[in-house]
Write an enzyme that holds these catalytic residues in place. Structure first.
Site, PDB file in Angstrom:
ATOM      1  N   HIS A  82       5.663   0.259   3.369  1.00  0.00           N
ATOM      2  CA  HIS A  82       4.975  -0.986   3.698  1.00  0.00           C
ATOM      3  C   HIS A  82       4.825  -1.823   2.431  1.00  0.00           C
ATOM      4  O   HIS A  82       4.554  -1.296   1.365  1.00  0.00           O
ATOM      5  CB  HIS A  82       3.594  -0.700   4.293  1.00  0.00           C
ATOM      6  CG  HIS A  82       3.107  -1.789   5.184  1.00  0.00           C
ATOM      7  ND1 HIS A  82       3.359  -1.807   6.538  1.00  0.00           N
ATOM      8  CD2 HIS A  82       2.387  -2.909   4.927  1.00  0.00           C
ATOM      9  CE1 HIS A  82       2.807  -2.889   7.071  1.00  0.00           C
ATOM     10  NE2 HIS A  82       2.223  -3.574   6.114  1.00  0.00           N
ATOM     11  N   ASP A 161      -6.841  -3.831  13.650  1.00  0.00           N
ATOM     12  CA  ASP A 161      -6.079  -4.500  12.603  1.00  0.00           C
ATOM     13  C   ASP A 161      -5.194  -5.585  13.200  1.00  0.00           C
ATOM     14  O   ASP A 161      -5.040  -6.662  12.618  1.00  0.00           O
ATOM     15  CB  ASP A 161      -5.218  -3.508  11.807  1.00  0.00           C
ATOM     16  CG  ASP A 161      -4.312  -4.254  10.838  1.00  0.00           C
ATOM     17  OD1 ASP A 161      -4.861  -4.934   9.948  1.00  0.00           O
ATOM     18  OD2 ASP A 161      -3.086  -4.218  10.997  1.00  0.00           O
ATOM     19  N   ARG A 168      -7.019 -13.310  10.166  1.00  0.00           N
ATOM     20  CA  ARG A 168      -6.993 -13.583   8.717  1.00  0.00           C
ATOM     21  C   ARG A 168      -5.870 -14.546   8.372  1.00  0.00           C
ATOM     22  O   ARG A 168      -5.984 -15.383   7.475  1.00  0.00           O
ATOM     23  CB  ARG A 168      -6.831 -12.263   7.946  1.00  0.00           C
ATOM     24  CG  ARG A 168      -8.083 -11.400   7.953  1.00  0.00           C
ATOM     25  CD  ARG A 168      -7.785  -9.981   7.478  1.00  0.00           C
ATOM     26  NE  ARG A 168      -7.184  -9.935   6.176  1.00  0.00           N
ATOM     27  CZ  ARG A 168      -6.151  -9.138   5.844  1.00  0.00           C
ATOM     28  NH1 ARG A 168      -5.627  -8.311   6.721  1.00  0.00           N
ATOM     29  NH2 ARG A 168      -5.665  -9.159   4.629  1.00  0.00           N
ATOM     30  N   SER A 183      -6.124  -2.898   6.023  1.00  0.00           N
ATOM     31  CA  SER A 183      -5.152  -3.337   7.026  1.00  0.00           C
ATOM     32  C   SER A 183      -3.897  -2.464   6.964  1.00  0.00           C
ATOM     33  O   SER A 183      -3.425  -1.928   7.973  1.00  0.00           O
ATOM     34  CB  SER A 183      -4.802  -4.808   6.774  1.00  0.00           C
ATOM     35  OG  SER A 183      -3.639  -5.175   7.449  1.00  0.00           O
ATOM     36  N   LYS A 187      -2.951   1.116   9.652  1.00  0.00           N
ATOM     37  CA  LYS A 187      -1.715   1.211  10.444  1.00  0.00           C
ATOM     38  C   LYS A 187      -0.932   2.451  10.057  1.00  0.00           C
ATOM     39  O   LYS A 187      -0.384   3.141  10.900  1.00  0.00           O
ATOM     40  CB  LYS A 187      -0.816   0.000  10.160  1.00  0.00           C
ATOM     41  CG  LYS A 187      -1.254  -1.267  10.825  1.00  0.00           C
ATOM     42  CD  LYS A 187      -0.188  -2.324  10.675  1.00  0.00           C
ATOM     43  CE  LYS A 187      -0.171  -2.963   9.305  1.00  0.00           C
ATOM     44  NZ  LYS A 187      -0.913  -4.185   9.167  1.00  0.00           N
TER      45      LYS A 187
END
Ligand code: URA
Length: 434
Positions: A82, A161, A168, A183, A187
Site C-alpha cells: 500500500h 474507513d 476526508r 486508514s 484495511k
C-alpha cells in the site's frame, strides 16, 4: 455518549478513550452520526492530533467495523502493498503482476483517488468492463489460480474507513498522520495478508511533506502491523517530483504497460524492484533482496510479468486486448504541448500542483459522488535535472475541454522552476524501515 461532546473534547486538545473511539466508529458506520459531525471531528484531529494509543484504537475499531477477511484458503504466504499516495504513482499496476509472476500470492486491496493523489482502482477502471467489486470467493479463487487479485474496498471490509476515506477526500482532512496510518492499516489488517510492504511517500507531492514526518508515519504503521502479528516493512520514497512521466488514470495505465513490457521510466522501475524484492523475500521466494530483484528483472524482460497482467485483466472482466493495444484505452480529445518560457535546468516541479492540475482537468473528484474523466492528465517531457531551452516542449496536456486545457497550460508553466546550475538530485529510495 454523544458526538457533540466528543468533537468539543478533541477540539480542546483532549484524548479520546478507547470506549469513545469504538463508539464513534460503530455509530458512524451504522449511519447514526452524520457526515457533518464526522467532518468536524476529522478537522479537529487535523489541528490537535492523536496519541499513539488513540491511533492504535482507531485502527482496530475501523478494521473491525466490518468483516475480517479470512484468506486461509489461499495457499502460501500472502503479501499486500500500500502506498500513502503520490502523483503519477502507478507502482501497484506494475508491481502486483510482477510479484505474482514469481508465484507469490498477491492479495491486494486498493483505493480510489484521494485529494491530489490518484488511486489504483480508478486507474484500473480505464479497462472497459474491469471489475474491482469481487466477492470474497472470486478474490480467493483468482489468487489461487493466477496468483493475483486487486479488489476495491467492499461494503463489508473496513466500511468505516471506506466512509471516512470518501469524506476526508472532499473536506481537506487527508494529510494527518494518525488518520493516514489508521486508514491504511485498518484495511490491511481487515484484508488478511501475512506480509505487507508500505510505500511511504515524502516531498511536495506527498501528504507527508518532510522526511521526518514520513519516517514517523512509517514507524507508526510498522508498529501497528507488528502488534497485530503481521510482517510489515516500509520503504520511504521521494515524491518531490511525479513518479515516471504520466499523471492521469489511463495515461498512467499506458506507462505501466510500457514498464511491464520491459521499458518504462527508470524511477518507476527502481521503486517497483525495491518494493517487489521485499515482497518476494517475505513470501519466501528469494533468500535476499538482491536475488529477488534479479528474478523480478528477468520477468520484466522475458514477458512473464506482462502475461500475468493480461490474465489478471481478463480474470476481472476487462479486455486484455486493450493491454496489447493501449491506444484503445480512453483518449482525450485535445492533446497539446506546453512550451517553456525559460531556459535552464529544471530545479523544481511543484508536484502537488501537478496533481491538482490533473484534478482540474477532471481526473479526480471534487465531491464524494463526482464522476472522473479517465482520459485526461499530463505527460511530463522534462523532469528535475533536465536542461530546457526556451520554446522547447516540457509537457503535454490531455484534456476534454478547451477552457480547462488553457488553464492547465498556464498552471503547468508556473509549476516548473529553473536554475542555471544543474541541481543535486535526491535519491528515490530514502530509507527502509523493517
Ligand atoms: N491511502 C489510504 O488508504 N488512506 C489514506 O489516508 C492515505 C492513503
Amino acid at each position: 455518549m454523544n458526538m457533540y461532546d466528543l468533537i468539543v473534547k478533541k477540539k480542546r486538545g483532549g484524548e479520546l478513550t478507547d470506549k469513545e473511539i469504538r463508539w464513534m466508529i460503530r455509530e458512524y458506520t451504522d449511519e447514526n452520526i452524520p457526515d457533518y459531525q464526522m467532518s468536524a471531528m476529522m478537522m479537529a484531529i487535523c489541528f490537535v492530533g492523536m496519541t499513539d494509543e488513540e491511533t492504535k484504537e482507531l485502527t482496530l475499531a475501523m478494521a473491525h467495523s466490518g468483516d475480517m477477511l479470512n484468506l486461509s484458503e489461499i495457499h502460501g504466504i500472502k503479501v499486500d502493498k500500500h502506498s500513502t499516495g503520490g502523483v503519477g504513482d502507478k507502482t501497484s499496476l506494475v508491481l502486483a503482476p510482477l510479484v505474482a509472476s514469481l508465484g507469490v500470492p498477491v492479495a491486494k486491496m486498493s483505493g480510489r483517488g484521494l485529494g491530489h493523489t490518484g488511486g489504483t482502482i480508478d486507474k484500473l477502471e480505464s479497462f472497459a468492463g474491469f471489475r474491482t467489486n469481487l466477492t470474497t470467493e472470486e478474490f480467493i479463487r483468482n489468487v489461487n489460480t493466477i496468483h493475483i487479485a486487486i479488489a476495491g474496498q467492499t461494503a463489508d471490509l473496513a466500511p468505516a474507513d471506506k466512509k471516512l476515506y470518501a469524506l476526508r477526500d472532499v473536506t481537506g482532512t487527508v494529510d494527518q498522520m494518525s488518520l493516514i496510518a489508521s486508514s491504511i492499516m485498518s484495511k490491511k489488517l481487515a484484508s488478511g495478508s501475512d506480509g505487507i510492504v508500505l510505500d511511504v511517500k515524502t516531498g511536495d507531492g506527498a501528504f507527508m511533506k518532510s522526511y521526518s514526518d514520513a519516517k514517523a508515519l512509517a514507524a507508526e504503521m510498522v508498529n501497528i502491523g507488528k502488534l497485530a502479528g503481521k510482517d510489515v516493512s516500509a520503504v520511504i520514497s521521494d515524491m518531490d517530483q511525479p513518479l515516471g512521466n504520466a499523471v492521469g488514470n489511463a495515461l498512467e495505465v499506458k506507462e505501466a504497460i510500457d514498464t511491464l513490457r520491459g521499458g518504462g521510466p527508470r524511477d518507476l522501475k527502481e521503486l517497483v524492484l525495491t518494493l517487489g524484492s521485499l515482497m518476494a523475500v517475505k513470501a519466501g521466494k528469494a533468500e535476499n533482496t538482491e536475488q529477488a530483484a534479479a528474478l523480478l528483472e528477468s520477468n520484466l524482460k522475458n514477458g512473464r510479468a506482462f502475461q500475468v497482467f493480461k490474465e489478471f485483466i481478463r480474470a476481472q472482466g476487462g479486455d486484455p486486448g486493450e493491454a496489447e493495444q493501449p491506444e484503445l484505452l480512453p483518449r482525450a480529445e485535445y492533446q497539446e504541448e506546453v512550451y517553456s518560457e525559460k531556459e535552464g535546468y529544471v530545479s523544481n516541479i511543484h508536484t502537488e500542483e501537478i496533481g491538482r492540475i490533473c484534478l482540474l482537468l477532471g481526473g479526480g473528484r471534487e465531491k464524494k459522488d463526482s464522476e472522473i474523466d479517465l482520459a485526461v492528465g499530463v505527460i511530463l517531457l522534462r523532469k528535475k535535472g533536465d536542461f530546457v531551452c526556451t520554446g522547447e516542449p516540457i509537457a503535454v496536456i490531455h484534456a476534454n475541454s478547451p477552457e480547462k486545457l488553457n488553464e492547465a497550460k498556464e498552471r503547468l508553466l508556473q509549476a516548473y522552476e529553473f536554475s542555471e546550475e544543474k541541481p543535486l538530485l535526491e535519491p528515490l529510495i530514502k530509507g527502509i524501515i523493517e
